[in-house]
Design an enzyme around this catalytic site. Structure first.
Site, short mmCIF file in Angstrom:
data_model
loop_
_atom_site.label_atom_id
_atom_site.label_comp_id
_atom_site.label_asym_id
_atom_site.label_seq_id
_atom_site.Cartn_x
_atom_site.Cartn_y
_atom_site.Cartn_z
N HIS A 16 -2.34 -10.52 8.50
CA HIS A 16 -3.48 -9.92 7.81
C HIS A 16 -4.78 -10.65 8.18
CE1 HIS A 16 -0.45 -8.77 4.46
NE2 HIS A 16 -0.87 -7.63 4.96
N LYS A 40 8.72 -3.24 -6.51
CA LYS A 40 9.44 -3.84 -7.65
C LYS A 40 9.68 -5.33 -7.41
CE LYS A 40 12.04 0.31 -8.82
NZ LYS A 40 12.47 0.96 -7.59
N ARG A 89 1.47 -2.41 13.17
CA ARG A 89 2.49 -3.30 13.75
C ARG A 89 3.45 -2.52 14.63
NH1 ARG A 89 3.82 -5.49 7.98
NH2 ARG A 89 3.16 -3.36 7.68
N SER A 126 4.63 -8.89 4.66
CA SER A 126 4.68 -9.59 3.38
C SER A 126 6.09 -9.53 2.80
CB SER A 126 3.70 -8.97 2.39
OG SER A 126 2.39 -9.09 2.87
#
Ligand code: ADP
Length: 160
Positions: A16, A40, A89, A126
């Site tokens: 990022h 979640k 990506r 991430s």
């Protein structure tokens, strides 16, 4: 021209940061919009994610950081931004990004600029960072220092 780069940044990675640095060179002003994380298995709260993004862009005076609560296109209008920037990506990003770009264009007329991920960072996400760190892995090579520290605080089993 003013651009918004959006994402959930849970947490911000060096991938990022690379995209943010490169967008900073292309546009006059850049706002990093930190979105509500619907995943979640999220780790960091909105406040923590905003703080970690702010720490990562501290040396970039034309970059600001703000939370995004509703639709991204409404956030862009509020910010007076002309363009959305997203990173692309290897593999799976393209289909999703194309759909979002078309949807956002139809809803508000805003254009999306897709920047190719840096060669060193194209496979970092991430979600793999979250999964490795929560199982005690050392991910410090892939994230800014403040994020590595925050992960160690959250998961005391993370190796150094
Ligand atoms: P989202 O939650 O919307 O998927 P992310 O926080 O994962 O958002 O990512 C935000 C933006 O950064 C997306 O455009 C994504 O493609 C891009 N991005 C994520 N990881 C990388 C990376 N390693 N290199 C370049 N761009 C990346």
């Amino acid at each position: 021209m003013k651009a918004v780069i959006s994402g959930s940044f849970d947490p911000i990675t060096r991938g990022h940061v690379d995209i943010i640095c490169r967008a900073d060179r292309l546009f006059d002003e850049l706002v990093v919009g930190v979105a509500v994380n619907s995943a979640k298995n999220g780790i960091f709260s909105m406040e923590e994610r905003v703080d970690l993004v702010e720490a990562a862009v501290a040396g970039m005076p034309r970059v600001s950081v703000a939370p995004v609560e509703g639709l991204l296109v409404d956030f862009c209008a509020d910010q007076g931004a002309d363009v959305i920037v997203r990173g692309l990506r290897f593999g799976g990003d393209f289909d999703y990004e194309l759909q979002m770009a078309h949807l956002n264009k139809s809803m508000s007329g805003i254009e999306t600029v897709l920047l190719p991920a840096g060669r060193e960072y194209g496979t970092i996400s991430s979600s793999v960072i979250r999964s490795a760190a929560s199982n005690g892995g050392d991910v410090s090579e892939f994230v800014p220092e403040a994020v590595a520290r925050a992960l160690r605080a959250k998961f005391p089993t993370v190796r150094e």
